[in-house]
Design a protein around this motif. Structure first.
Motif, PDB file in Angstrom:
ATOM      1  N   PRO A  75       0.808  -1.226   0.000  1.00 11.27           N
ATOM      2  CA  PRO A  75       0.000   0.000   0.000  1.00 11.27           C
ATOM      3  C   PRO A  75       0.837   1.271   0.000  1.00 11.27           C
ATOM      4  CG  PRO A  75      -0.922  -1.595   1.531  1.00 11.27           C
ATOM      5  CD  PRO A  75       0.394  -2.163   1.071  1.00 11.27           C
ATOM      6  N   ALA A  76       2.039   1.220   0.540  1.00 10.28           N
ATOM      7  CA  ALA A  76       2.887   2.408   0.559  1.00 10.28           C
ATOM      8  C   ALA A  76       3.216   2.885  -0.846  1.00 10.28           C
ATOM      9  CB  ALA A  76       4.183   2.112   1.323  1.00 10.28           C
ATOM     10  N   ASP A  77       3.118   1.992  -1.836  1.00 13.26           N
ATOM     11  CA  ASP A  77       3.467   2.354  -3.204  1.00 13.26           C
ATOM     12  C   ASP A  77       2.262   2.660  -4.076  1.00 13.26           C
ATOM     13  OD1 ASP A  77       6.255   2.027  -2.840  1.00 13.26           O
ATOM     14  OD2 ASP A  77       6.012  -0.150  -2.979  1.00 13.26           O
ATOM     15  N   THR A  78       1.055   2.459  -3.551  1.00 16.97           N
ATOM     16  CA  THR A  78      -0.138   2.677  -4.361  1.00 16.97           C
ATOM     17  C   THR A  78      -1.124   3.667  -3.762  1.00 16.97           C
ATOM     18  OG1 THR A  78      -1.226   0.774  -3.314  1.00 16.97           O
ATOM     19  CG2 THR A  78      -0.013   0.362  -5.359  1.00 16.97           C
ATOM     20  N   THR A  79      -0.963   3.994  -2.499  1.00 20.58           N
ATOM     21  CA  THR A  79      -1.895   4.892  -1.829  1.00 20.58           C
ATOM     22  C   THR A  79      -1.382   6.325  -1.887  1.00 20.58           C
ATOM     23  OG1 THR A  79      -2.537   3.130  -0.302  1.00 20.58           O
ATOM     24  CG2 THR A  79      -3.118   5.389   0.315  1.00 20.58           C
ATOM     25  N   GLY A  80      -2.145   7.192  -2.534  1.00 23.89           N
ATOM     26  CA  GLY A  80      -1.777   8.604  -2.595  1.00 23.89           C
ATOM     27  C   GLY A  80      -0.514   8.893  -3.373  1.00 23.89           C
ATOM     28  N   THR A  81      -0.195   8.058  -4.377  1.00 20.73           N
ATOM     29  CA  THR A  81       0.993   8.299  -5.182  1.00 20.73           C
ATOM     30  C   THR A  81       0.604   8.533  -6.634  1.00 20.73           C
ATOM     31  OG1 THR A  81       1.469   6.053  -5.950  1.00 20.73           O
ATOM     32  CG2 THR A  81       2.171   6.628  -3.717  1.00 20.73           C
ATOM     33  N   ASP A  82       1.546   9.033  -7.407  1.00 20.50           N
ATOM     34  CA  ASP A  82       1.323   9.269  -8.834  1.00 20.50           C
ATOM     35  C   ASP A  82       2.226   8.376  -9.680  1.00 20.50           C
ATOM     36  OD1 ASP A  82      -0.561  11.735  -9.063  1.00 20.50           O
ATOM     37  OD2 ASP A  82       0.854  12.260  -7.472  1.00 20.50           O
ATOM     38  N   TRP A  83       2.636   7.259  -9.098  1.00 23.96           N
ATOM     39  CA  TRP A  83       3.430   6.276  -9.820  1.00 23.96           C
ATOM     40  C   TRP A  83       2.503   5.232 -10.438  1.00 23.96           C
ATOM     41  CZ3 TRP A  83       8.637   6.400 -10.668  1.00 23.96           C
ATOM     42  CH2 TRP A  83       9.399   7.292  -9.886  1.00 23.96           C
ATOM     43  N   GLN A  84       2.898   4.732 -11.635  1.00 22.62           N
ATOM     44  CA  GLN A  84       2.072   3.762 -12.339  1.00 22.62           C
ATOM     45  C   GLN A  84       2.946   2.676 -12.956  1.00 22.62           C
ATOM     46  OE1 GLN A  84      -1.379   4.651 -12.970  1.00 22.62           O
ATOM     47  NE2 GLN A  84      -1.987   3.068 -14.395  1.00 22.62           N
ATOM     48  N   PRO A  85       2.642   1.376 -12.708  1.00 28.12           N
ATOM     49  CA  PRO A  85       3.389   0.309 -13.366  1.00 28.12           C
ATOM     50  C   PRO A  85       2.899   0.112 -14.801  1.00 28.12           C
ATOM     51  CG  PRO A  85       1.714  -0.645 -11.964  1.00 28.12           C
ATOM     52  CD  PRO A  85       1.633   0.846 -11.770  1.00 28.12           C
ATOM     53  N   ALA A  86       3.809  -0.240 -15.706  1.00 28.35           N
ATOM     54  CA  ALA A  86       3.403  -0.455 -17.095  1.00 28.35           C
ATOM     55  C   ALA A  86       4.201  -1.542 -17.798  1.00 28.35           C
ATOM     56  CB  ALA A  86       3.529   0.850 -17.895  1.00 28.35           C
TER      57      ALA A  86
END
Length: 446
Positions: free
Chosen positions: A124-135
């Motif tokens: 969750p630290a990497d997906t909550t309230g962040t603007d990073w996206q895996p692709a």
């Protein structure tokens, strides 16, 4: 808050429940299907059309540009002895959660047909309230034909920060999650920031590029460069990962050492491939923008497969092509180039698919030609996408149960990576990392 507006627009309708066979449990994905009337023949990308003329393939030529060894050695001398993949995995500080522990929204992004057999959501630290996206995704199955790197089974996932939201200094940056997948019930990972050497190796800067494609071959990692850039690909060396020494917001040399905005490791680029024909563009016959990448071990020699980045739902055919990897021992992991460093495409096609988010090429044993798998989203980027199998005779896609729609691939799916050692295909959504057998894809196509 993470930018997911397009998912909030998901249409209401009947939900299709597909049982996803997991390693130790059944994974359930709910997906809202677009009406069958929208799944017309217009969605069919049709047969692949070879590009035979030199005028059409000439714009695919690359020029190799390697970073001077003295610059890389200067950086290593200042930062300390480079480390390898094992050092990154040994310091893993994040945990992937199995699908049963993920939210229903996260699981809803998985494919409906064919079903995933393993699926994980990120810390969750990497997906909550962040603007990073895996692709993008690549694995040790790409790196080595035995499926492992040393003693480890490894998955790499490329993430890019939004170019329009979030802290200005972070916009457009690229990072890679190094996943230790030795224990499929408890995979862990650590971040590595991608950087580019600067000032002759006296400094470095963050790579500002959407990592929509990524292939790990031998000891090199090739990643896509940005839209509108002359660079097509950047090259990284798995033996030249560097530790940072200062935990601060800057990226590069700082008083007292080396910083990477809090990341403990950086990978400096060791080279790039550029388009001599000029910056990539969206023009139909112009220099293409590489989007998705994958490795094809069925070709001779092994080859890098590329899918062109085009707007989803557009009316312009995209291009698919491949470059051969070098077989020279001194050029491990690099593309086959002539004495002047020029790299030409060895095969190229046009496809009716648009907005390509994943591409694979695979030659079945005994077959004389390769089959291509192309993933792309629905035209409005809302809902599940489609995975097509194409060749020069035509195209097929999975049907979603008894419905006529083909929109049953993953939501906002990223690149594809096939491991010859296990027969698995790995991919990512914007919320999940998942795999399924290539054989199940073929069965779903009939």
């Amino acid at each position: 808050m993470k930018h997911r507006g397009r998912h909030r627009r998901r249409r209401r309708g009947a939900a299709l429940r597909a049982v996803l066979a997991g390693t130790a449990l059944a994974l359930t994905a709910a997906a809202t299907l677009i009406s069958a009337s929208q799944a017309t023949v217009a969605d069919d990308p049709g047969a692949l059309k070879p590009l035979p003329s030199s005028a059409e393939t000439g714009v695919l030529r690359l020029q190799e540009r390697m970073t001077p060894t003295r610059s890389l050695d200067r950086l290593a001398s200042a930062m300390g002895r480079p480390v390898g993949v094992g050092a990154v995995l040994d310091s893993a500080d994040r945990t992937l959660r199995e699908a049963a522990d993920c939210t229903s929204e996260e699981r809803d992004s998985l494919p409906v047909t064919p079903a995933a057999t393993a699926a994980y959501c990120w810390d969750p630290a990497d997906t909550t309230g962040t603007d990073w996206q895996p692709a993008s995704v690549t694995t040790s199955g790409d790196a080595d034909d035995d499926g492992t790197w040393g003693a480890h089974r490894v998955i790499l996932a490329g993430w890019t920060h939004s170019t329009t939201t979030g802290p200005t200094a972070e916009r457009g940056r690229a990072r890679v999650a190094f996943v230790d997948a030795d224990d499929p019930r408890h995979p862990v990972y650590r971040w590595v920031l991608l950087v580019v050497p600067d000032d002759g190796g006296r400094d470095y800067r963050g790579l500002a590029s959407p990592v929509s494609g990524m292939v790990w071959y031998q000891d090199k990692l090739l990643v896509t460069a940005g839209t509108g850039a002359a660079e097509a690909l950047y090259v990284y060396d798995m033996n030249r990962i560097q530790r940072t020494t200062v935990d601060g917001p800057a990226v590069g040399r700082v008083p007292g050492g080396w910083s990477a905005d809090g990341y403990g490791f950086v990978m400096p680029a060791v080279g790039s491939y550029r388009f001599p024909a000029g910056h990539c563009s969206t023009a139909e016959s112009g220099t293409p923008c590489p989007g998705s990448l994958s490795l094809d071990r069925g070709s001779a020699p092994d080859s890098l497969v590329v899918g062109e980045r085009t707007p989803a739902g557009g009316d312009r055919d995209a291009r698919l092509w491949r470059y051969a990897f070098s077989v020279e021992p001194a050029r491990g992991g690099l593309l086959a180039a002539d004495p002047l460093g020029r790299v030409d495409a060895v095969e190229a096609y046009r496809t009716g698919a648009t907005g390509i988010r994943g591409v694979l090429s695979y030659r079945q044993p005994g077959s004389e030609r390769s089959t291509w798998y192309v993933g792309h989203p629905p035209g409005d980027l809302d809902g599940h996408g489609t995975l097509w199998r194409q060749d020069t005779d035509g195209a097929k896609a999975a049907h979603c149960g008894s419905d006529a729609t083909h929109h049953c691939w993953a939501e906002d799916a990223g690149s594809l990576s096939y491991s010859q050692a296990t027969g698995e295909v790995w991919s990512v959504t914007d919320r999940m990392l998942f795999s399924l057998p290539l054989a199940s894809i073929d069965r779903s196509l009939g």
